[in-house]
Motif scaffolding. Structure first.
Motif, PDB file in Angstrom:
ATOM      1  N   LEU A 144       7.086  -4.437  22.610  1.00 20.03           N
ATOM      2  CA  LEU A 144       5.890  -5.248  22.411  1.00 20.03           C
ATOM      3  C   LEU A 144       4.859  -4.493  21.560  1.00 20.03           C
ATOM      4  N   LYS A 145       4.659  -3.207  21.870  1.00 22.37           N
ATOM      5  CA  LYS A 145       3.698  -2.407  21.120  1.00 22.37           C
ATOM      6  C   LYS A 145       4.158  -2.192  19.687  1.00 22.37           C
ATOM      7  N   SER A 146       5.432  -2.002  19.515  1.00 22.45           N
ATOM      8  CA  SER A 146       5.982  -1.796  18.175  1.00 22.45           C
ATOM      9  C   SER A 146       5.823  -3.046  17.317  1.00 22.45           C
ATOM     10  N   GLU A 147       6.124  -4.198  17.883  1.00 24.27           N
ATOM     11  CA  GLU A 147       5.988  -5.460  17.146  1.00 24.27           C
ATOM     12  C   GLU A 147       4.527  -5.733  16.804  1.00 24.27           C
ATOM     13  N   TYR A 148       3.626  -5.396  17.732  1.00 22.57           N
ATOM     14  CA  TYR A 148       2.190  -5.585  17.464  1.00 22.57           C
ATOM     15  C   TYR A 148       1.750  -4.692  16.303  1.00 22.57           C
ATOM     16  N   THR A 149       2.191  -3.454  16.321  1.00 19.37           N
ATOM     17  CA  THR A 149       1.812  -2.508  15.265  1.00 19.37           C
ATOM     18  C   THR A 149       2.334  -2.956  13.900  1.00 19.37           C
ATOM     19  N   ASN A 150       3.505  -3.554  13.860  1.00 18.11           N
ATOM     20  CA  ASN A 150       4.110  -3.959  12.587  1.00 18.11           C
ATOM     21  C   ASN A 150       3.648  -5.326  12.103  1.00 18.11           C
ATOM     22  N   ASN A 151       3.380  -6.262  13.024  1.00 20.51           N
ATOM     23  CA  ASN A 151       3.136  -7.655  12.640  1.00 20.51           C
ATOM     24  C   ASN A 151       1.665  -8.080  12.677  1.00 20.51           C
ATOM     25  N   ILE A 152       0.922  -7.612  13.686  1.00 19.37           N
ATOM     26  CA  ILE A 152      -0.438  -8.126  13.883  1.00 19.37           C
ATOM     27  C   ILE A 152      -1.494  -7.161  13.363  1.00 19.37           C
ATOM     28  N   THR A 198      -7.953  -2.731  18.602  1.00 14.47           N
ATOM     29  CA  THR A 198      -8.623  -3.335  17.444  1.00 14.47           C
ATOM     30  C   THR A 198      -8.760  -4.831  17.655  1.00 14.47           C
ATOM     31  N   GLY A 199      -9.866  -5.402  17.156  1.00 16.42           N
ATOM     32  CA  GLY A 199     -10.045  -6.837  17.268  1.00 16.42           C
ATOM     33  C   GLY A 199     -11.350  -7.301  16.652  1.00 16.42           C
ATOM     34  N   MET A 200     -11.560  -8.601  16.658  1.00 13.62           N
ATOM     35  CA  MET A 200     -12.775  -9.191  16.098  1.00 13.62           C
ATOM     36  C   MET A 200     -13.048 -10.520  16.780  1.00 13.62           C
ATOM     37  N   VAL A 205      -8.658  -8.072   7.782  1.00 15.22           N
ATOM     38  CA  VAL A 205      -9.763  -9.012   8.013  1.00 15.22           C
ATOM     39  C   VAL A 205     -11.023  -8.253   8.420  1.00 15.22           C
ATOM     40  N   LEU A 206     -10.856  -7.196   9.214  1.00 14.70           N
ATOM     41  CA  LEU A 206     -12.008  -6.436   9.687  1.00 14.70           C
ATOM     42  C   LEU A 206     -12.780  -5.792   8.547  1.00 14.70           C
ATOM     43  N   HIS A 207     -12.114  -5.443   7.487  1.00 13.37           N
ATOM     44  CA  HIS A 207     -12.754  -4.709   6.400  1.00 13.37           C
ATOM     45  C   HIS A 207     -13.481  -5.606   5.411  1.00 13.37           C
TER      46      HIS A 207
END
Length: 624
Positions: A315-323, A65-67, A330-332
């Motif tokens: 790293l993946k877990s922290e990304y899923t929870n924090n970012i 996911t990104g923008m 924001v995407l919506h």
């Protein structure tokens, strides 16, 4: 074309981008959410005795996911195999051959014709014609890709503007070159590739490893140019493997991938702060890009006992929870544009069929003349012609078997040569065709017809010279009509053999395989051509009816001998048409017409097969 090149040297304006190009440009916000890409792979069974092939599904992208907004440069970082190029290709609307899931929008809309024309895509490998100069490369691209709202002079001025903007003025008259031909430097070649996309003033520009193989200075210049483009309201997305710290701090946003999953998305300048907040800080001062790549590989410390899988999981877990939650919020947010109006404005193709045909014809002739009339190829033809003339020197009708042997040798030689030459045509141009067709540059039909027409003079000159030399030295019939008949028959078979080579190359797209298959086919045609074997068994006699050699040999025999012609024999004088090698071929008008019709069908049929084969490549994703 020469006039166009001259026009560039004396531009009538200051070389600025035409106003019409600026007016048609629109800013683009690119959003992608939960992008997943799966492919099916085949794997041989583990048992040696088992030949069963198992089909497995491999996930390349795992919910990325990104923008990225106008005025920003997004850099995709990650180790090899992390999915950077796959994600870039998916965002550029060029991904095919697998199952793509998720949402990708451009100003709130899906990929469309208008967006395709408003997007630039620079591949990692520079796909350029080696014999064209920098100016010619960009001018031809401008003539093809800029719409008819531009005059020809405007298109040429736009090419000149890009040359100046990218700092290519000093090498604009140098050829591109390749590994075997000295040309411009690697950095200049990369800038030419970028320049081709900048010609259309794209709002959205994708680049795959634009600094690959360049030293730090040249890489700095490339990225600086891209940063300046973004500063003018463009949206720039690139993959980059291991940028220097100078380059890293020029990226507005960074997405870090590890095994197809995101482990960071955000501002490049805030990446180190984020990783420090979740417990990952470098022990010494280092390039942020190097530190991020180490983390993506699961490497945090120098300890050999470190669990790399555990590092990646955290790293993946922290990304899923924090970012990710904040990013999706924001995407919506709202945002969109009137797609239908843009589609009407852009249309399906930038130029008409005739314009595409003419430009491609000029470009093709300019590029391929070096190959078609190379010194090696000309020497080959001349040497064979002279040797043939000497071997059959003044071999008149009293040596009828020798004359017939000469005719069949010409049939065989000019069956193999054009076929082998044509086999390489489309495999060599596959990358170029994919690149330009994916950009919506031209129709496949205009490209194909330009190739067929452009090859005519180049492919027919050498066999004409060959026949003139051989015909005059050998003892063939000294009548103008007989010579012209033989020449037309020869040129006819050259075109048919060329069509066979084009079809094989287009279908197989592998030069080695196509050459092997072509050799087998042509040898089979020769063996069934009526000279080597005159009493062919019925179960295999059908080969002669699809043999190029058989029908060409029939035409050659008819061009030299008539029903009443005789030759010296043990009985005094015998009819040529009763000679064993000629009797089964026949010299009558009906047989000649049948042979010509058969070759005509092959001439058209092989080219149609090549065209339909080419339809498989080019556009890798159909537009919605």
């Amino acid at each position: 074309m020469d006039q166009e090149m001259a026009d560039i040297e004396t531009p009538t304006t200051n070389g600025s981008v035409p106003d019409i190009l600026q007016k048609r440009n629109r800013s683009v916000t690119l959003k992608f959410e939960d992008v997943v890409y799966k492919i099916k792979t085949k794997r041989q069974g583990l048992s040696f005795s088992s030949k069963k092939v198992k089909e497995e599904e491999k996930i390349i992208l795992k919910g990325v996911t990104g923008m990225i907004e106008p005025g920003e440069v997004l850099a995709m970082l990650g180790p090899s195999g992390s999915g950077k190029t796959t994600l870039l290709t998916a965002l550029g609307g060029r991904l095919g051959g697998g199952k793509l899931q998720g949402t990708i929008t451009y100003n709130g809309e899906k990929f469309s014709n208008s967006m395709k024309r408003n997007t630039g895509f620079v591949t990692q490998d520079d796909v350029l014609y080696p014999h064209l100069t920098v100016t010619e490369t960009l001018v031809f691209t401008a003539l093809l890709r800029l719409p008819n709202t531009f005059t020809k002079q405007d298109k040429i001025l736009q090419a000149e503007s890009v040359i100046t903007q990218l700092g290519l003025t000093s090498c604009k008259d140098s050829i591109i070159g390749d590994t075997l031909l000295r040309g411009v430097s690697g950095g200049e070649r990369k800038r030419v590739s970028i320049g081709q996309e900048m010609l259309v003033n794209p709002s959205l520009l994708f680049l795959d490893e634009p600094t690959s193989g360049l030293d730090s200075t040249k890489a700095q210049r490339i990225v600086s140019c891209l940063w300046e483009l973004a500063n003018k309201g463009k949206t720039v997305v690139m993959t980059i493997h291991q940028p220097s710290s100078r380059l890293y701090y020029m990226f507005h946003k960074v997405v870090l991938l590890s095994e197809g999953s995101s482990v960071y998305f955000g501002k490049g300048s805030e990446a180190m702060k984020y990783f420090s907040s979740i417990g990952f800080s470098p022990a010494v001062a280092m390039n942020p890009a190097d530190f991020l790549l180490d983390l993506a590989n699961g490497v945090y410390s120098d300890e050999s006992t470190e669990d790399h899988a555990l590092v990646k999981y955290k790293l993946k877990s922290e990304y899923t929870n924090n970012i990710e939650p904040q990013l999706k919020a924001v995407l919506h947010e709202t945002g969109g544009f009137d797609r239908s109006q843009q589609d009407r404005e852009f249309g399906r193709w930038p130029t008409s069929w005739c314009q595409q045909f003419c430009v491609l014809l000029r470009r093709g002739v300019k590029e391929r003349r070096h190959q078609s009339f190379s010194g090696l190829r000309i020497s080959q033809i001349l040497m064979v012609a002279i040797i043939s003339g000497l071997l059959w020197y003044k071999s008149d009708v009293s040596h009828l078997q020798d004359q017939v042997g000469l005719l069949f040798f010409v049939v065989g030689f000019w069956g193999f040569v054009p076929m082998f030459h044509a086999i390489f045509t489309f495999p060599q141009e596959r990358m170029m065709l994919q690149k330009e067709r994916s950009s919506g540059t031209y129709r496949l039909s205009s490209y194909f017809m330009s190739r067929m027409v452009g090859d005519l003079p180049m492919e027919l000159v050498l066999p004409t010279i060959f026949l003139i030399i051989t015909y005059l030295m050998a003892g063939l019939k000294r009548k103008l009509l007989s010579f012209l008949y033989t020449l037309l028959s020869l040129l006819f078979t050259v075109l048919v053999a060329q069509g066979l080579g084009l079809a094989l190359g287009a279908f197989l797209m592998d030069q080695k395989t196509a050459t092997t298959l072509g050799s087998v086919m042509m040898l089979s045609f020769m063996l069934a051509g009526g000279f080597y074997v005159q009493n062919v068994p019925k179960f295999i006699a059908w080969i002669k009816y699809v043999s190029i050699s058989y029908y060409t040999f029939k035409l050659f025999v008819g061009s030299q001998y008539g029903n009443r012609d005789t030759y010296p024999c043990s009985e005094g004088h015998c009819l040529v048409k009763e000679f064993p090698s000629i009797k089964q071929m026949g010299v009558g008008l009906k047989g000649q017409i049948v042979a010509a019709l058969a070759l005509g069908i092959m001439l058209v049929g092989y080219r149609l097969l090549a065209y339909f084969a080419l339809m498989r490549i080019g556009v890798t994703k159909k537009l919605g």
